[in-house]
Design a protein around this motif. Structure first.
Motif, mmCIF file in Angstrom:
data_model
loop_
_atom_site.group_PDB
_atom_site.id
_atom_site.type_symbol
_atom_site.label_atom_id
_atom_site.label_comp_id
_atom_site.label_asym_id
_atom_site.label_seq_id
_atom_site.Cartn_x
_atom_site.Cartn_y
_atom_site.Cartn_z
ATOM 1 N N VAL A 1 -6.503 8.085 -6.059
ATOM 2 C CA VAL A 1 -6.462 8.275 -4.614
ATOM 3 C C VAL A 1 -7.733 7.780 -3.937
ATOM 4 O O VAL A 1 -8.820 7.850 -4.498
ATOM 5 N N THR A 2 -7.557 7.274 -2.725
ATOM 6 C CA THR A 2 -8.650 6.759 -1.911
ATOM 7 C C THR A 2 -8.510 7.347 -0.517
ATOM 8 O O THR A 2 -7.405 7.393 0.037
ATOM 9 N N ILE B 1 -3.470 5.809 -0.724
ATOM 10 C CA ILE B 1 -4.477 5.910 0.317
ATOM 11 C C ILE B 1 -4.108 7.115 1.165
ATOM 12 O O ILE B 1 -2.993 7.201 1.690
ATOM 13 N N MET B 2 -5.037 8.042 1.278
ATOM 14 C CA MET B 2 -4.803 9.278 2.010
ATOM 15 C C MET B 2 -5.315 9.135 3.438
ATOM 16 O O MET B 2 -6.428 8.647 3.655
ATOM 17 N N SER C 1 -8.837 12.332 11.369
ATOM 18 C CA SER C 1 -10.225 11.855 11.447
ATOM 19 C C SER C 1 -10.871 11.580 10.089
ATOM 20 O O SER C 1 -11.985 11.086 10.034
ATOM 21 N N GLY C 2 -10.204 11.911 9.005
ATOM 22 C CA GLY C 2 -10.748 11.657 7.668
ATOM 23 C C GLY C 2 -11.127 12.913 6.904
ATOM 24 O O GLY C 2 -11.382 12.849 5.707
ATOM 25 N N GLY C 3 -11.168 14.061 7.569
ATOM 26 C CA GLY C 3 -11.554 15.305 6.905
ATOM 27 C C GLY C 3 -10.482 15.862 5.989
ATOM 28 O O GLY C 3 -10.721 16.126 4.807
ATOM 29 N N ARG C 4 -9.278 16.035 6.537
ATOM 30 C CA ARG C 4 -8.185 16.577 5.711
ATOM 31 C C ARG C 4 -7.793 15.607 4.604
ATOM 32 O O ARG C 4 -7.491 16.031 3.490
ATOM 33 N N LEU D 1 0.828 -1.195 0.000
ATOM 34 C CA LEU D 1 0.000 0.000 0.000
ATOM 35 C C LEU D 1 0.864 1.247 0.000
ATOM 36 O O LEU D 1 1.910 1.278 0.646
ATOM 37 N N ASN D 2 0.425 2.241 -0.715
ATOM 38 C CA ASN D 2 1.100 3.527 -0.762
ATOM 39 C C ASN D 2 0.241 4.505 0.032
ATOM 40 O O ASN D 2 -0.785 4.964 -0.451
ATOM 41 N N ILE D 3 0.671 4.769 1.258
ATOM 42 C CA ILE D 3 -0.120 5.588 2.167
ATOM 43 C C ILE D 3 0.527 6.949 2.318
ATOM 44 O O ILE D 3 1.734 7.049 2.568
ATOM 45 N N VAL D 4 -0.286 7.995 2.151
ATOM 46 C CA VAL D 4 0.180 9.370 2.338
ATOM 47 C C VAL D 4 -0.578 9.939 3.525
ATOM 48 O O VAL D 4 -1.801 10.021 3.519
ATOM 49 N N ASP D 5 0.173 10.328 4.551
ATOM 50 C CA ASP D 5 -0.399 10.912 5.768
ATOM 51 C C ASP D 5 -0.308 12.429 5.630
ATOM 52 O O ASP D 5 0.789 12.982 5.521
#
Length: 98
Positions: free
Chosen positions: A83-84, A60-61, A65-68, A19-23
């Protein structure tokens, strides 16, 4: 906008998916723990750093909390990125952190 729950992301990781996760949280938030392997690009820098991402890769972003991350997902989607959004963000994450 595509989305996954934190539990679905965790299951994908446990099944060995790459997975490619961007925080997109701020550096101070990420220092308290992030999903292993996630890359930190704070939301306010995403416009300037989007070229670091590959349009042929799915991301995956994640945020608190999921807003930004939802904002980031919509922003990158309009530029043609795959993007997801991870719903619920790190507040919903029950997996490992680093």
């Amino acid at each position: 906008m595509k989305s996954l729950t934190a539990e679905q992301v965790k299951q994908k990781m446990e099944q060995g998916e790459k997975l490619n996760i961007v925080d997109v949280r701020e550096v101070g938030e990420v220092s308290q723990g992030k999903i292993p392997g996630a890359v930190n690009i704070p939301l306010h820098l995403l416009e300037f750093r989007k070229d670091e991402l590959d349009k042929n890769t799915d991301y995956i972003m994640v945020c608190r909390s999921g807003g930004r991350s939802g904002q980031a997902t919509q922003f990158l989607d309009q530029y043609g990125y795959d993007v997801t959004n991870m719903e619920g963000g790190m507040m919903s994450w029950t997996g490992d952190v680093e």
